[in-house]
Design an enzyme around this catalytic site. Sequence first.
Site, PDB file in Angstrom:
ATOM      1  N   ASN A 207      29.099  49.673  28.240  1.00  0.00           N
ATOM      2  CA  ASN A 207      30.300  50.240  29.055  1.00  0.00           C
ATOM      3  C   ASN A 207      30.907  51.685  28.663  1.00  0.00           C
ATOM      4  O   ASN A 207      30.258  52.130  27.674  1.00  0.00           O
ATOM      5  CB  ASN A 207      31.638  49.157  28.744  1.00  0.00           C
TER       6      ASN A 207
ATOM      7  N   ASP B 262      29.207  41.174  33.767  1.00  0.00           N
ATOM      8  CA  ASP B 262      29.415  39.824  34.008  1.00  0.00           C
ATOM      9  C   ASP B 262      30.858  39.461  34.672  1.00  0.00           C
ATOM     10  O   ASP B 262      30.920  38.306  34.863  1.00  0.00           O
ATOM     11  CB  ASP B 262      29.282  39.180  32.594  1.00  0.00           C
TER      12      ASP B 262
ATOM     13  N   HIS C 138      33.993  46.928  37.697  1.00  0.00           N
ATOM     14  CA  HIS C 138      35.527  46.846  37.148  1.00  0.00           C
ATOM     15  C   HIS C 138      36.772  47.329  38.091  1.00  0.00           C
ATOM     16  O   HIS C 138      37.771  47.721  37.737  1.00  0.00           O
ATOM     17  CB  HIS C 138      35.680  47.494  35.928  1.00  0.00           C
TER      18      HIS C 138
ATOM     19  N   TYR D 108      40.127  43.371  36.932  1.00  0.00           N
ATOM     20  CA  TYR D 108      40.373  44.583  36.496  1.00  0.00           C
ATOM     21  C   TYR D 108      41.121  45.325  37.437  1.00  0.00           C
ATOM     22  O   TYR D 108      41.638  46.398  36.898  1.00  0.00           O
ATOM     23  CB  TYR D 108      39.122  45.556  36.145  1.00  0.00           C
TER      24      TYR D 108
ATOM     25  N   ARG E  45      43.637  45.153  22.391  1.00  0.00           N
ATOM     26  CA  ARG E  45      42.714  44.070  22.679  1.00  0.00           C
ATOM     27  C   ARG E  45      41.711  44.451  21.456  1.00  0.00           C
ATOM     28  O   ARG E  45      41.362  43.295  20.896  1.00  0.00           O
ATOM     29  CB  ARG E  45      42.079  44.267  23.921  1.00  0.00           C
TER      30      ARG E  45
HETATM   31  C1  G6P Z   1      34.221  41.679  30.583  1.00  0.00           C
HETATM   32  C2  G6P Z   1      33.554  42.770  30.985  1.00  0.00           C
HETATM   33  C3  G6P Z   1      32.808  43.536  30.196  1.00  0.00           C
HETATM   34  C4  G6P Z   1      33.812  43.777  28.889  1.00  0.00           C
HETATM   35  C5  G6P Z   1      34.427  42.441  28.227  1.00  0.00           C
HETATM   36  C6  G6P Z   1      35.517  42.790  27.077  1.00  0.00           C
HETATM   37  O1  G6P Z   1      33.168  40.624  29.824  1.00  0.00           O
HETATM   38  O2  G6P Z   1      32.780  42.659  32.064  1.00  0.00           O
HETATM   39  O3  G6P Z   1      32.629  44.813  30.576  1.00  0.00           O
HETATM   40  O4  G6P Z   1      33.151  44.456  27.805  1.00  0.00           O
HETATM   41  O5  G6P Z   1      34.892  41.820  29.246  1.00  0.00           O
HETATM   42  O6  G6P Z   1      35.592  41.622  26.571  1.00  0.00           O
HETATM   43  P1  G6P Z   1      36.466  41.566  25.339  1.00  0.00           P
HETATM   44  O7  G6P Z   1      36.730  40.060  24.893  1.00  0.00           O
HETATM   45  O8  G6P Z   1      35.737  42.320  24.215  1.00  0.00           O
HETATM   46  O9  G6P Z   1      37.917  42.326  25.696  1.00  0.00           O
HETATM   47 MN    MN Z   2      32.172  44.641  32.536  1.00  0.00          MN
END
Ligand code: G6P
Ligand code: MN
Length: 385
Positions: free
Chosen positions: A92, A116, A145, A208, A228
């Site tokens: 990312n 994903d 996103h 997003y 987060r």
């Molecule tokens: C989703 C997005 C990813 C991102 C992730 C973050 O899977 O597609 O691009 O990195 O969320 O998740 P987190 O649990 O680390 O906030």
């Molecule tokens: Mn992503």
Amino acid sequence: FKEQFPELDFSYTTDIKEAYEGMDFVFMQMRAGGLPMRAKDEHIPLSMGLIGQETCGAGGMAYGLRSCVDMIKAVHDIRNYAPEAWILNYSNPAAIVAEALRREFPDDKKILNICDQPENVVRSCSRLLGCDWENLDPVYFGLNHYGWFTNIYDIKTGEDLLPKLRELIKKNGFLPQDAEQRDQSWLDTYGMVETLMNDFPDFLPNTYDQYYLYPDYVVEHSNKEYTRANEVMDGREKRVFGAAADIVAKQTAKDCGFSTDTHAAYIVDLACAIAFNTKERMLLIVSNDGAIINFDPTAMVEIPCIVGNEGAEPLKMGEIPQFQKGLMEQQVSVEKLCVEAWIEGSYQKMWQALTLSKTVPSAKVAKEILDDLIEANKGYWPELK
Ligand code: G6P
Ligand code: MN
């Protein structure tokens, strides 16, 4: 691996040559600066009352410049030792990384960027519909996103289930498929799909989209002192490292609590589609090249592609509506300007990128935040002049 897949040869190394030489597939996911820098990406904009998110808004752009530096070096290393390897990339912010890779390796068709999250949303739909997610066939367009599902087809009957989903979301809200394993912040994020869907009912949004369409609400409901990244460091990171330490101590992975999620499954599915020429339809981040007729042909867009051993063949999406096109044009310009700032080492271009972001109110605020981000990213960013 020894317990569950004894037929597998497993090795690990931090030596670049040994790692890459002769590889057929390279799965990439790096986080330049680690979670402590993610915390800064989120905290700095939030402390100015702006969206603070790892991939969207000013924080995502800060992460973008760090990723450009490390990703381009890594892909040059891979190409040096494995010119023919398929490079499947999750790193990312995927939108900015994909644009940087397009600029640096313009003719390389074996680099595929993925996310994903659309698949996660499809799985959430299957939870609501009470069906198997593998029976759902989504049509989707957007930037990474920042996109929309136009249809969710039932593979068996061909029925478009989006109208039904619209009603179900209105009645029951929206939850991740694996809601029971998720932190509260993710439940809040999925919850916003109900608002987005009620206010803009044409399409089902990517989760997003909330950062661009309701930044004021999201900022109000964020805690700038505990973002987060903090939640991840205190939660998932401890759980994962704890479980790993446990496996080492007990010398077995039985009952270790690790399970496969979408993020893991999706990249393996993509590798299988290429290796076994399955020609399945998957959402990938690819060069537009006319797939969306009324959109910049050089933009990296997220759209359905047919995947086989020749790689990704994007489907023709036709025209997209003015509203989404307008939002995407603004954001794709932000992403392109970030990459140009990295290529040229240009302060002015990074300032323009931030000024253009829908999450930043003015050129003055953009400059303030840029100066803070330069300070926070010393040693990670290229020098901007
Ligand atoms: C989703 C997005 C990813 C991102 C992730 C973050 O899977 O597609 O691009 O990195 O969320 O998740 P987190 O649990 O680390 O906030
Ligand atoms: Mn992503």
